[in-house]
Scaffold this motif. Structure first.
Motif, mmCIF file in Angstrom:
data_model
loop_
_atom_site.group_PDB
_atom_site.id
_atom_site.type_symbol
_atom_site.label_atom_id
_atom_site.label_comp_id
_atom_site.label_asym_id
_atom_site.label_seq_id
_atom_site.Cartn_x
_atom_site.Cartn_y
_atom_site.Cartn_z
ATOM 1 N N MET A 90 0.807 -1.240 0.000
ATOM 2 C CA MET A 90 0.000 0.000 0.000
ATOM 3 C C MET A 90 0.832 1.279 0.000
ATOM 4 O O MET A 90 0.329 2.346 0.376
ATOM 5 C CB MET A 90 -0.968 0.036 1.199
ATOM 6 C CG MET A 90 -1.874 -1.153 1.327
ATOM 7 S SD MET A 90 -3.073 -1.273 -0.009
ATOM 8 C CE MET A 90 -4.206 0.008 0.411
ATOM 9 N N PHE A 91 2.084 1.187 -0.421
ATOM 10 C CA PHE A 91 2.916 2.399 -0.444
ATOM 11 C C PHE A 91 2.367 3.415 -1.455
ATOM 12 O O PHE A 91 2.600 4.618 -1.308
ATOM 13 C CB PHE A 91 4.369 2.061 -0.802
ATOM 14 C CG PHE A 91 5.061 1.173 0.200
ATOM 15 C CD1 PHE A 91 4.639 1.115 1.515
ATOM 16 C CD2 PHE A 91 6.142 0.376 -0.180
ATOM 17 C CE1 PHE A 91 5.266 0.295 2.440
ATOM 18 C CE2 PHE A 91 6.784 -0.451 0.734
ATOM 19 C CZ PHE A 91 6.340 -0.489 2.048
ATOM 20 N N PHE B 226 11.265 -8.524 5.617
ATOM 21 C CA PHE B 226 10.691 -7.864 4.444
ATOM 22 C C PHE B 226 11.493 -8.225 3.193
ATOM 23 O O PHE B 226 10.927 -8.535 2.146
ATOM 24 C CB PHE B 226 10.676 -6.349 4.648
ATOM 25 C CG PHE B 226 9.970 -5.585 3.557
ATOM 26 C CD1 PHE B 226 8.611 -5.361 3.616
ATOM 27 C CD2 PHE B 226 10.669 -5.111 2.458
ATOM 28 C CE1 PHE B 226 7.950 -4.678 2.605
ATOM 29 C CE2 PHE B 226 10.024 -4.423 1.441
ATOM 30 C CZ PHE B 226 8.661 -4.204 1.525
ATOM 31 N N ASP B 227 12.810 -8.209 3.322
ATOM 32 C CA ASP B 227 13.664 -8.492 2.159
ATOM 33 C C ASP B 227 13.496 -9.943 1.697
ATOM 34 O O ASP B 227 13.384 -10.211 0.499
ATOM 35 C CB ASP B 227 15.127 -8.176 2.490
ATOM 36 C CG ASP B 227 15.324 -6.687 2.769
ATOM 37 O OD1 ASP B 227 14.404 -5.907 2.437
ATOM 38 O OD2 ASP B 227 16.352 -6.303 3.331
ATOM 39 N N GLN B 230 9.961 -10.366 0.073
ATOM 40 C CA GLN B 230 9.796 -9.789 -1.266
ATOM 41 C C GLN B 230 10.594 -10.567 -2.312
ATOM 42 O O GLN B 230 10.150 -10.715 -3.452
ATOM 43 C CB GLN B 230 10.115 -8.291 -1.292
ATOM 44 C CG GLN B 230 11.549 -7.900 -1.132
ATOM 45 C CD GLN B 230 11.801 -6.494 -1.710
ATOM 46 O OE1 GLN B 230 11.233 -6.122 -2.729
ATOM 47 N NE2 GLN B 230 12.650 -5.726 -1.054
ATOM 48 N N GLU B 231 11.731 -11.120 -1.902
ATOM 49 C CA GLU B 231 12.510 -11.920 -2.868
ATOM 50 C C GLU B 231 11.752 -13.201 -3.230
ATOM 51 O O GLU B 231 11.654 -13.565 -4.393
ATOM 52 C CB GLU B 231 13.883 -12.251 -2.279
ATOM 53 C CG GLU B 231 14.763 -11.008 -2.203
ATOM 54 C CD GLU B 231 16.246 -11.305 -2.390
ATOM 55 O OE1 GLU B 231 16.575 -12.189 -3.183
ATOM 56 O OE2 GLU B 231 17.051 -10.626 -1.734
ATOM 57 N N LEU B 233 8.512 -13.797 -2.901
ATOM 58 C CA LEU B 233 7.284 -13.472 -3.636
ATOM 59 C C LEU B 233 7.613 -13.162 -5.098
ATOM 60 O O LEU B 233 6.873 -13.560 -6.013
ATOM 61 C CB LEU B 233 6.585 -12.277 -2.968
ATOM 62 C CG LEU B 233 5.123 -12.071 -3.334
ATOM 63 C CD1 LEU B 233 4.277 -13.301 -3.024
ATOM 64 C CD2 LEU B 233 4.562 -10.870 -2.592
ATOM 65 N N TYR B 237 5.958 -14.860 -8.347
ATOM 66 C CA TYR B 237 5.322 -14.065 -9.399
ATOM 67 C C TYR B 237 5.945 -14.344 -10.768
ATOM 68 O O TYR B 237 5.263 -14.362 -11.781
ATOM 69 C CB TYR B 237 5.440 -12.564 -9.097
ATOM 70 C CG TYR B 237 4.475 -12.063 -8.051
ATOM 71 C CD1 TYR B 237 3.313 -12.758 -7.744
ATOM 72 C CD2 TYR B 237 4.734 -10.884 -7.367
ATOM 73 C CE1 TYR B 237 2.442 -12.294 -6.782
ATOM 74 C CE2 TYR B 237 3.861 -10.410 -6.397
ATOM 75 C CZ TYR B 237 2.717 -11.127 -6.113
ATOM 76 O OH TYR B 237 1.865 -10.662 -5.156
ATOM 77 N N GLU B 274 2.215 -12.354 0.991
ATOM 78 C CA GLU B 274 1.593 -11.054 0.686
ATOM 79 C C GLU B 274 1.136 -10.363 1.979
ATOM 80 O O GLU B 274 1.356 -9.167 2.161
ATOM 81 C CB GLU B 274 0.402 -11.234 -0.263
ATOM 82 C CG GLU B 274 0.848 -11.550 -1.683
ATOM 83 C CD GLU B 274 -0.301 -11.689 -2.652
ATOM 84 O OE1 GLU B 274 -0.031 -11.862 -3.855
ATOM 85 O OE2 GLU B 274 -1.469 -11.659 -2.218
ATOM 86 N N ILE B 277 4.096 -9.087 3.847
ATOM 87 C CA ILE B 277 4.622 -7.833 3.278
ATOM 88 C C ILE B 277 3.736 -6.650 3.666
ATOM 89 O O ILE B 277 4.224 -5.559 3.971
ATOM 90 C CB ILE B 277 4.781 -7.971 1.749
ATOM 91 C CG1 ILE B 277 6.062 -8.746 1.485
ATOM 92 C CG2 ILE B 277 4.783 -6.623 1.039
ATOM 93 C CD1 ILE B 277 6.365 -9.063 0.069
ATOM 94 N N LYS B 278 2.432 -6.877 3.688
ATOM 95 C CA LYS B 278 1.524 -5.801 4.122
ATOM 96 C C LYS B 278 1.838 -5.393 5.564
ATOM 97 O O LYS B 278 1.908 -4.212 5.888
ATOM 98 C CB LYS B 278 0.063 -6.277 4.038
ATOM 99 C CG LYS B 278 -0.513 -6.278 2.630
ATOM 100 C CD LYS B 278 -1.947 -6.761 2.653
ATOM 101 C CE LYS B 278 -2.515 -6.923 1.263
ATOM 102 N NZ LYS B 278 -2.624 -5.660 0.517
ATOM 103 N N GLY B 281 5.330 -3.872 5.745
ATOM 104 C CA GLY B 281 5.306 -2.580 5.045
ATOM 105 C C GLY B 281 4.725 -1.495 5.950
ATOM 106 O O GLY B 281 5.243 -0.375 6.023
ATOM 107 N N ASP B 295 -6.108 -0.599 4.500
ATOM 108 C CA ASP B 295 -6.020 -1.541 3.382
ATOM 109 C C ASP B 295 -7.314 -2.332 3.295
ATOM 110 O O ASP B 295 -7.566 -3.229 4.109
ATOM 111 C CB ASP B 295 -4.831 -2.484 3.625
ATOM 112 C CG ASP B 295 -4.554 -3.377 2.429
ATOM 113 O OD1 ASP B 295 -5.454 -3.512 1.578
ATOM 114 O OD2 ASP B 295 -3.439 -3.929 2.344
#
Lengths: 105, 342
Positions: A90-91, B226-227, B230-231, B233, B237, B274, B277-278, B281, B295
């Motif tokens: 959501m950034f 987080f890192d 994201q890697e 994910l 993807y 996901e 990460i939310k 984040g 969100d």
């Protein structure tokens, strides 16, 4: 130059460009440019391969600083993989982030 | 000073120091791990604990034929720490506490609520309010109530974290220490004023150390988590999962589970990432002093998560454990994320 090598600079239009891998080891180098930002600015992600949480923290610090006077960062030309992470987190609701073309997603 | 002004001053002295201490603890938490609504609930819980203690202590005294001194020095501290600490035990068992900082805030808030009710009740009972007594009760006893429960919470969180989960032995040392300090305070080994002063010097130093250690551990967990998320994910993807350790493991699982279950397993891993990460984040934004946006997708994602967990089944979840590790902090971040949307 290796495409993974981190680079940061400002182009003739005043845009800040990022390239390579922006991780914790690069924050000090990045801050030499980012600390000079004092108003709305566009950040070009075109050559940025990867951004770690530490890199994000450095960009958020700029947003926090310029946000006090109503300014907003703008991120453009993101890799779809980076855009997806930003969208999930959501950034894009806090920072003006240009969505990559649909066909690239 | 008029009697009314003296009453007001005494009440303020009884309640304000612990309130100010609590506000400072909440404000110093840069990740905003404890929401204001939770703080309000914890204060209410602390108040209710004090009311319960007021009923339980005299009954215990008459049932066991205790002298007042024995009640104040031993039974009282035990009962009161049990009552206050039960909120912390609940939080640890339900993974509502993720780090030492929120453990400290949870504990101190319950203690502050307890102290507020206890002090108001003493004020109503004491015939003549004296400023000196209320300075000791406000700066000493009230802060002690917050401090002992915070200490219990912090130590229990630390040991539970090291153990991987909360167990009776991870709770006992903190509880014993809280009762010991409470009991020692009630023994009046030191003059009351000196006890209060000792608390006011020791507690901030202790909290400072806890906050520094916790901020460091939060930053490390957040950054690395987080890192990694994201890697991984990104790999999913890009459809490159078959080239990874996870892909190889899922390939093996095909021999033991129906193909649609294996697909759901991959969906579960993706959704978990996901949501992770939310959550992380939002914490990164809070760390930078930015307010994370609401969100609207979160609730539907959690529904989907529950559906997938049911579809994969308990055996499937056990089979996924080697690649899909859910630590207590992983579960905590989901509670934190959901709580933020409420």
């Amino acid at each position: 130059m290796n495409e993974e090598t981190f680079r940061i600079g400002t182009d003739e239009d005043g845009r800040v460009f990022l390239a390579g891998r922006f991780d914790a080891a690069q924050v000090e180098k990045a801050n030499q440019v980012l600390d000079r930002i004092d108003g709305p600015v566009t950040i070009d992600f075109y050559e940025l391969q990867y951004i770690a949480s530490a890199g994000l923290g450095a960009l958020f610090a700029v947003q926090k600083r310029i946000g006090k006077s109503g300014g907003k960062l703008k991120f453009v030309r993101l890799k779809p993989s980076i855009w997806e992470i930003f969208r999930i987190a959501m950034f894009h609701k806090l920072i003006d982030i240009e969505e990559p073309p649909k066909e690239s997603l | 000073m008029s009697p009314a002004a003296q009453n007001a001053l005494c009440i303020a002295l009884g309640i304000l120091p612990v309130t100010v201490f609590l506000v400072i603890l909440v404000l110093l938490d840069s990740y905003k791990l404890v929401r204001p609504r939770t703080v309000a609930w914890l204060l209410a819980f602390g108040c209710a604990s004090a009311l319960l203690a007021m009923v339980a202590n005299p009954r215990l005294q008459s049932a066991w034929g205790l002298e007042l001194r024995t009640l104040v020095r031993y039974a009282g501290p035990f009962v009161e720490e049990v009552l206050k600490g039960s909120a912390v035990v609940y939080a640890l068992l339900r993974r509502r506490i993720g780090f030492l900082v929120d453990a400290a805030i949870w504990g101190f808030t319950v203690g502050a609520g307890f102290a507020a009710v206890e002090n108001v009740s003493y004020f109503l009972v004491l015939a003549k309010p004296e400023v000196a007594i209320w300075m000791v009760r406000g700066f000493g006893t009230a802060v002690m109530h917050g401090g002992t429960t915070a200490l219990f919470a912090v130590l229990s969180m630390y040991l539970s974290d090291r153990n991987g989960k909360t167990a009776p032995w991870t709770l006992l040392p903190g509880f014993a220490l809280a009762v010991l300090i409470h009991s020692a305070y009630n023994h009046f080994y030191l003059a009351p004023g000196l006890s209060a002063l000792t608390l006011l010097v020791v507690l901030p130093v202790l909290f400072l150390a806890v906050y520094q250690a916790s901020e460091r551990s939060t930053r490390d967990w957040l950054g690395a988590g987080f890192d990694n998320d994201q890697e991984l994910l990104g790999v999913i993807y890009r459809g490159e999962v078959s080239e990874t350790r996870i892909g190889a493991y899922l390939e093996n699982l095909k021999e033991h589970f129906a193909p649609e279950i294996v697909v759901d397993m991959l969906c579960l891993i993706r959704l978990h990432l996901e949501l992770s990460i939310k959550a992380k984040g939002a914490l990164l934004l809070q760390e930078a002093g930015l307010e994370p946006p609401a969100d609207p997708e979160v609730e539907s994602h959690f529904k989907e998560l529950r559906y997938l967990e049911k579809s994969v089944g308990k055996t499937g979840l056990v089979a996924l454990r080697p690649i899909f590790h859910t630590s207590s902090r992983d579960l905590w971040q989901f509670h934190h994320l959901r709580g933020r949307q409420a």
